[in-house]
Design a protein around this motif. Structure first.
Motif, PDB file in Angstrom:
ATOM      1  N   ARG A 110       0.865  -1.183   0.000  1.00 59.97           N
ATOM      2  CA  ARG A 110       0.000   0.000   0.000  1.00 59.97           C
ATOM      3  C   ARG A 110       0.901   1.232   0.000  1.00 59.97           C
ATOM      4  NH1 ARG A 110      -2.301  -3.161   3.978  1.00 59.97           N
ATOM      5  NH2 ARG A 110      -4.248  -4.119   3.388  1.00 59.97           N
ATOM      6  N   VAL A 111       0.633   2.152  -0.929  1.00 60.38           N
ATOM      7  CA  VAL A 111       1.400   3.397  -1.007  1.00 60.38           C
ATOM      8  C   VAL A 111       0.416   4.560  -1.144  1.00 60.38           C
ATOM      9  CG1 VAL A 111       3.469   2.344  -2.013  1.00 60.38           C
ATOM     10  CG2 VAL A 111       1.686   3.196  -3.503  1.00 60.38           C
ATOM     11  N   ALA A 112       0.948   5.782  -1.107  1.00 61.90           N
ATOM     12  CA  ALA A 112       0.109   6.970  -1.283  1.00 61.90           C
ATOM     13  C   ALA A 112      -0.553   6.941  -2.654  1.00 61.90           C
ATOM     14  CB  ALA A 112       0.953   8.225  -1.126  1.00 61.90           C
ATOM     15  N   GLU A 113      -1.701   7.583  -2.740  1.00 67.33           N
ATOM     16  CA  GLU A 113      -2.466   7.576  -3.985  1.00 67.33           C
ATOM     17  C   GLU A 113      -1.675   8.148  -5.157  1.00 67.33           C
ATOM     18  OE1 GLU A 113      -6.641   9.446  -5.618  1.00 67.33           O
ATOM     19  OE2 GLU A 113      -6.438   9.017  -3.487  1.00 67.33           O
ATOM     20  N   ASN A 114      -0.840   9.142  -4.890  1.00 70.73           N
ATOM     21  CA  ASN A 114      -0.040   9.756  -5.956  1.00 70.73           C
ATOM     22  C   ASN A 114       1.067   8.832  -6.460  1.00 70.73           C
ATOM     23  OD1 ASN A 114      -1.578  12.032  -5.569  1.00 70.73           O
ATOM     24  ND2 ASN A 114      -0.069  13.032  -4.271  1.00 70.73           N
ATOM     25  N   ASP A 115       1.471   7.864  -5.652  1.00 69.42           N
ATOM     26  CA  ASP A 115       2.590   6.989  -6.007  1.00 69.42           C
ATOM     27  C   ASP A 115       2.166   5.634  -6.567  1.00 69.42           C
ATOM     28  OD1 ASP A 115       4.557   8.813  -5.251  1.00 69.42           O
ATOM     29  OD2 ASP A 115       4.476   8.167  -3.157  1.00 69.42           O
ATOM     30  N   ILE A 116       0.879   5.343  -6.587  1.00 73.86           N
ATOM     31  CA  ILE A 116       0.423   4.016  -7.017  1.00 73.86           C
ATOM     32  C   ILE A 116       0.837   3.733  -8.466  1.00 73.86           C
ATOM     33  CG2 ILE A 116      -1.900   4.691  -7.773  1.00 73.86           C
ATOM     34  CD1 ILE A 116      -1.175   1.576  -5.749  1.00 73.86           C
ATOM     35  N   GLY A 117       0.799   4.750  -9.318  1.00 73.58           N
ATOM     36  CA  GLY A 117       1.189   4.562 -10.715  1.00 73.58           C
ATOM     37  C   GLY A 117       2.661   4.250 -10.876  1.00 73.58           C
ATOM     38  N   LYS A 118       3.484   4.779  -9.984  1.00 74.08           N
ATOM     39  CA  LYS A 118       4.924   4.520 -10.041  1.00 74.08           C
ATOM     40  C   LYS A 118       5.236   3.082  -9.664  1.00 74.08           C
ATOM     41  CE  LYS A 118       6.004   9.274  -8.984  1.00 74.08           C
ATOM     42  NZ  LYS A 118       6.508  10.206  -8.007  1.00 74.08           N
ATOM     43  N   VAL A 119       4.448   2.509  -8.763  1.00 81.71           N
ATOM     44  CA  VAL A 119       4.676   1.128  -8.342  1.00 81.71           C
ATOM     45  C   VAL A 119       4.161   0.155  -9.399  1.00 81.71           C
ATOM     46  CG1 VAL A 119       4.128  -0.609  -6.590  1.00 81.71           C
ATOM     47  CG2 VAL A 119       4.639   1.732  -5.897  1.00 81.71           C
ATOM     48  N   ILE A 120       3.063   0.515 -10.050  1.00 86.73           N
ATOM     49  CA  ILE A 120       2.501  -0.365 -11.085  1.00 86.73           C
ATOM     50  C   ILE A 120       3.279  -0.229 -12.389  1.00 86.73           C
ATOM     51  CG2 ILE A 120       0.461  -0.828 -12.496  1.00 86.73           C
ATOM     52  CD1 ILE A 120      -1.209  -0.024 -10.041  1.00 86.73           C
ATOM     53  N   GLY A 121       3.604   0.994 -12.774  1.00 91.47           N
ATOM     54  CA  GLY A 121       4.358   1.218 -14.006  1.00 91.47           C
ATOM     55  C   GLY A 121       3.488   1.191 -15.241  1.00 91.47           C
ATOM     56  N   LYS A 122       4.077   1.583 -16.353  1.00 92.73           N
ATOM     57  CA  LYS A 122       3.343   1.579 -17.616  1.00 92.73           C
ATOM     58  C   LYS A 122       3.022   0.147 -18.002  1.00 92.73           C
ATOM     59  CE  LYS A 122       5.059   5.833 -19.553  1.00 92.73           C
ATOM     60  NZ  LYS A 122       5.739   6.489 -20.666  1.00 92.73           N
ATOM     61  N   GLN A 123       1.749  -0.084 -18.284  1.00 93.30           N
ATOM     62  CA  GLN A 123       1.241  -1.398 -18.670  1.00 93.30           C
ATOM     63  C   GLN A 123       1.578  -2.459 -17.622  1.00 93.30           C
ATOM     64  OE1 GLN A 123       2.784  -2.120 -22.586  1.00 93.30           O
ATOM     65  NE2 GLN A 123       1.458  -0.592 -23.518  1.00 93.30           N
ATOM     66  N   GLY A 124       1.803  -2.051 -16.369  1.00 92.73           N
ATOM     67  CA  GLY A 124       2.061  -2.994 -15.291  1.00 92.73           C
ATOM     68  C   GLY A 124       3.432  -3.628 -15.301  1.00 92.73           C
ATOM     69  N   LYS A 125       4.363  -3.024 -16.012  1.00 88.87           N
ATOM     70  CA  LYS A 125       5.689  -3.636 -16.165  1.00 88.87           C
ATOM     71  C   LYS A 125       6.480  -3.667 -14.869  1.00 88.87           C
ATOM     72  CE  LYS A 125       6.214  -3.037 -21.068  1.00 88.87           C
ATOM     73  NZ  LYS A 125       7.027  -2.563 -22.166  1.00 88.87           N
TER      74      LYS A 125
END
Length: 76
Positions: A35-50
């Motif tokens: 679990r991370v901050a809402e602003n950082d969730i995309g950084k953990v998932i990455g483009k196309q989930g890579k």
């Protein structure tokens, strides 16, 4: 394993104080929840989930070496 995941996630996010990583084991599978901050969730998932796939691949490789199964979940 939790330490490895924590280290990886800390390197990706901006708000390190919002990181919450928990671990639970059931039926021989250890589930690690990130679990991370809402602003950082995309950084953990990455483009196309890579990035998420790469974290799961590392967990699988470590699991093979130590004889355990790991499941990585990312919650928002």
């Amino acid at each position: 394993m939790v330490e490895l995941v924590t280290y990886i996630v800390e390197q990706l996010v901006d708000d390190k104080s919002a990181i919450n990583i928990t671990s639970a084991e059931a039926d021989g599978v250890e589930t690690i929840t990130i679990r991370v901050a809402e602003n950082d969730i995309g950084k953990v998932i990455g483009k196309q989930g890579k990035i998420a796939m790469a974290i799961r691949t590392l967990a699988r490789a470590v699991g093979v070496k130590v004889g355990k199964r790991y499941n990585i979940e990312i919650e928002d």
